[in-house]
Design an enzyme around this catalytic site. Structure first.
Site, PDB file in Angstrom:
ATOM      1  N   TYR A   1      78.762 -93.311  10.311  1.00 25.58           N
ATOM      2  CA  TYR A   1      77.782 -93.262   9.226  1.00 25.58           C
ATOM      3  C   TYR A   1      76.481 -92.680   9.758  1.00 25.58           C
ATOM      4  CZ  TYR A   1      79.287 -95.088   4.784  1.00 25.58           C
ATOM      5  OH  TYR A   1      79.864 -95.211   3.557  1.00 25.58           O
TER       6      TYR A   1
ATOM      7  N   GLU B   1      73.465 -91.810   7.418  1.00 21.35           N
ATOM      8  CA  GLU B   1      72.522 -91.523   6.329  1.00 21.35           C
ATOM      9  C   GLU B   1      71.126 -91.291   6.898  1.00 21.35           C
ATOM     10  OE1 GLU B   1      72.891 -94.456   3.266  1.00 21.35           O
ATOM     11  OE2 GLU B   1      75.017 -94.052   3.033  1.00 21.35           O
TER      12      GLU B   1
ATOM     13  N   ARG C   1      85.119 -76.779   4.020  1.00 22.15           N
ATOM     14  CA  ARG C   1      84.709 -77.094   2.651  1.00 22.15           C
ATOM     15  C   ARG C   1      83.405 -77.872   2.720  1.00 22.15           C
ATOM     16  NH1 ARG C   1      88.609 -75.694  -0.460  1.00 22.15           N
ATOM     17  NH2 ARG C   1      87.328 -76.198  -2.238  1.00 22.15           N
TER      18      ARG C   1
ATOM     19  N   LYS D   1      83.673 -70.389   1.081  1.00 23.22           N
ATOM     20  CA  LYS D   1      84.171 -69.232   0.310  1.00 23.22           C
ATOM     21  C   LYS D   1      84.071 -67.994   1.212  1.00 23.22           C
ATOM     22  CE  LYS D   1      83.251 -71.209  -4.246  1.00 23.22           C
ATOM     23  NZ  LYS D   1      82.284 -72.297  -4.227  1.00 23.22           N
TER      24      LYS D   1
ATOM     25  N   THR E   1      78.013 -72.887  -0.967  1.00 23.24           N
ATOM     26  CA  THR E   1      79.123 -73.591  -0.321  1.00 23.24           C
ATOM     27  C   THR E   1      79.327 -72.899   1.025  1.00 23.24           C
ATOM     28  OG1 THR E   1      80.704 -72.134  -1.397  1.00 23.24           O
ATOM     29  CG2 THR E   1      80.331 -74.275  -2.427  1.00 23.24           C
TER      30      THR E   1
HETATM   31  N1  DSN Z   1      85.594 -73.520  -7.935  1.00 26.49           N
HETATM   32  C1  DSN Z   1      84.743 -72.448  -7.506  1.00 26.49           C
HETATM   33  C2  DSN Z   1      85.279 -71.126  -7.874  1.00 26.49           C
HETATM   34  O1  DSN Z   1      86.474 -70.969  -7.882  1.00 26.49           O
HETATM   35  O2  DSN Z   1      84.518 -70.230  -8.183  1.00 26.49           O
HETATM   36  C3  DSN Z   1      83.368 -72.604  -7.989  1.00 26.49           C
HETATM   37  O3  DSN Z   1      83.004 -73.929  -7.995  1.00 26.49           O
END
Ligand code: DSN
Length: 478
Positions: free
Chosen positions: A64, A66, A279, A273, A270
């Protein structure tokens, strides 16, 4: 590193898991096999490096932490401090940001942190001021009532969902649409492009506290310099959600007016991507908002995930290497080759092409809904997702579009020639699929007719295309 290090690491990990619950070990192995076999065109997915994946499976998961680096609500966080500080340092250097907050667990969490930071910074509320300086016990019932009313009156202007905006930019099904009085700007009905004059007019009329830019299904660049000017002209805080294109910013494909970091007051993203990390989420900002952003946990977030912050540090270090810039420019070259291949074969594309990592196919040109097209492609070994197109007559569930993106296939090594071959496979499936009917003979928006032999043939061709580009080539699970 020894030549078999990656195989040994993953094999040993699975052996340990298998000894407790073999079905989990099997599912992990099956996931790798499935990912190896499918032509993954989901614009928001990627393949993280073995180093990033391995950094997540360890003792940090048990801790933990925080609070923030050096100021925790728990004892014994010195090692968490090390990885959180490293991830933040890599993020600041990579994006040229004054401050980076790497705790958010996802994109929506990063956006919630940003919304709260902006509200806390901007809303003139004596009650909020008391709450912020930790005099919560001094707040009267009347203060709380005023606080809720004042926060509830705030306005947000973001890109509409069907123009490519994101659910968390103020849309009803999401908490952001319930927190804020929201309006949206769309795109030009003819070109499909952001119309900055229309955004400026909407901002003048609505006078939002927050102007949001960023998208999950808009295939073009956004000029953040102009958007900032619009925000300034109405006194709004300018926030950019770069979740989709963070990798293109990191790889210096989006620079100048198209790099959000120098123009926005606050940037969220994020990390999984186009940035190709674990993630998770992240917030970047200048010194003015840094203190408020750092209150993200426990204000908005649950306890940080130190194992994921460790993986963020690894992935961000990877993104600072020169080969990441090459990767980022290949993502865009591949998306453009895919768009050109589809256009040449007669597909209808929103905005007529792309200058980022994604292409939005308007499948009404094939007489299909997005749902029918998505499923027909899936039957043929091509993984995409359906997506609304601007002013979509089929709504957000059935839709009229299919979104395809190139970050994952580019990581795998596919290039522009393979993108043309991919365009051929997509066009073959969509042009040979026809809408189906319900049991009572009425037209269905979900059912479709596709010759299974054709789907099998395309699946085989997709497999042949991928065979030359093995996924995780150094990982052999035996
Ligand atoms: N789920 C993501 C996407 O596919 O664009 C965005 O949150």
């Amino acid at each position: 590193m020894s030549p078999n290090a990656e195989s040994t690491a993953f094999r040993s990990a699975l052996e340990v898991v298998r000894a407790v619950e073999p079905r989990v070990a099997d599912a992990i192995g099956a996931e790798l096999a499935d990912q190896r076999e499918s032509l993954k065109l989901i614009a928001s997915e990627n393949y993280a490096s073995p180093a990033t994946l391995l950094a997540m499976g360890n003792w940090f998961s048990d801790k933990y932490a925080e609070g923030t680096v050096g100021r925790r609500f728990y004892a014994g966080c010195q090692n968490v401090d090390t990885v959180e500080a490293l991830a933040a340092e890599h993020a600041r250097e990579l994006f040229g940001a004054a401050h980076a907050y790497v705790q958010p667990h996802s994109g929506i969490d990063a956006n919630l942190v940003a919304f709260w930071a902006i509200l806390a910074d901007r809303v003139e509320s004596p009650a909020l001021k008391k709450a912020q300086v930790r005099q919560v016990n001094d707040l009267t019932e009347a203060d709380w009532f005023a606080l809720r009313r004042e926060l509830g009156d705030q306005r947000m202007l973001g890109m509409s969902l069907d123009a490519g905006g994101h659910l968390t930019h103020g849309f009803r099904p999401n908490i952001s649409g319930k927190m804020f009085d929201q309006r949206s700007y769309g795109t030009d009905p003819v070109t499909g492009l952001v119309d900055y004059d229309a955004v400026a007019e909407a901002a003048r009329e609505f006078r939002p506290l927050i102007l949001v830019a960023g998208y999950s299904a808009y295939p073009r660049k956004v000029n953040f310099r102009i958007m900032r000017e619009i925000a300034d002209s109405v006194g709004a805080t300018f926030m950019v959600d770069m979740a989709h294109f963070a990798g293109l910013v990191a790889g210096k494909v989006f620079t100048g007016d198209f790099d959000p970091v120098p123009h926005a007051h606050i940037v969220t993203t994020t990390t999984h991507k186009s940035l190709r990390g674990p993630r998770g989420g992240m917030v970047l900002c200048g010194p003015e908002l840094a203190d408020q952003v750092d209150r993200g946990c426990p204000m908005v977030l649950g306890g940080p995930l130190p194992h994921v912050m460790a993986a963020k540090a690894v992935a961000l270090a990877e993104a600072r290497r020169p080969d990441f810039a090459d990767y980022a420019s290949r993502i865009v070259a591949n998306a453009q080759a895919l768009a050109d291949g589809l256009l040449r074969r007669g597909a209808k594309l929103v905005t007529g092409g792309t200058d980022n990592h994604l292409v939005l196919i308007d499948v009404s040109g094939y007489g299909l809904t997005g749902r029918q097209a998505e499923q027909a492609l899936l039957d043929s070994g091509i993984v995409t997702n359906r997506n609304a197109v601007p002013q979509d007559p089929n709504g957000a569930w059935y839709t009229s579009g299919v979104r395809v993106g190139t970050p994952a296939l580019t990581t795998r090594g596919l290039g522009t020639a393979e993108m043309d071959a991919t365009a051929e496979l997509i066009h073959t499936v969509l042009s040979q699929t026809t809408p189906g009917a319900n049991a009572d003979g009425t037209p269905s928006k979900a059912k479709y007719v596709l010759d299974p032999a054709l789907a099998d043939k395309v699946s085989r061709q997709a497999g042949e295309l991928l065979a030359g580009f093995p996924l995780y080539p150094a990982v052999d699970l035996g």
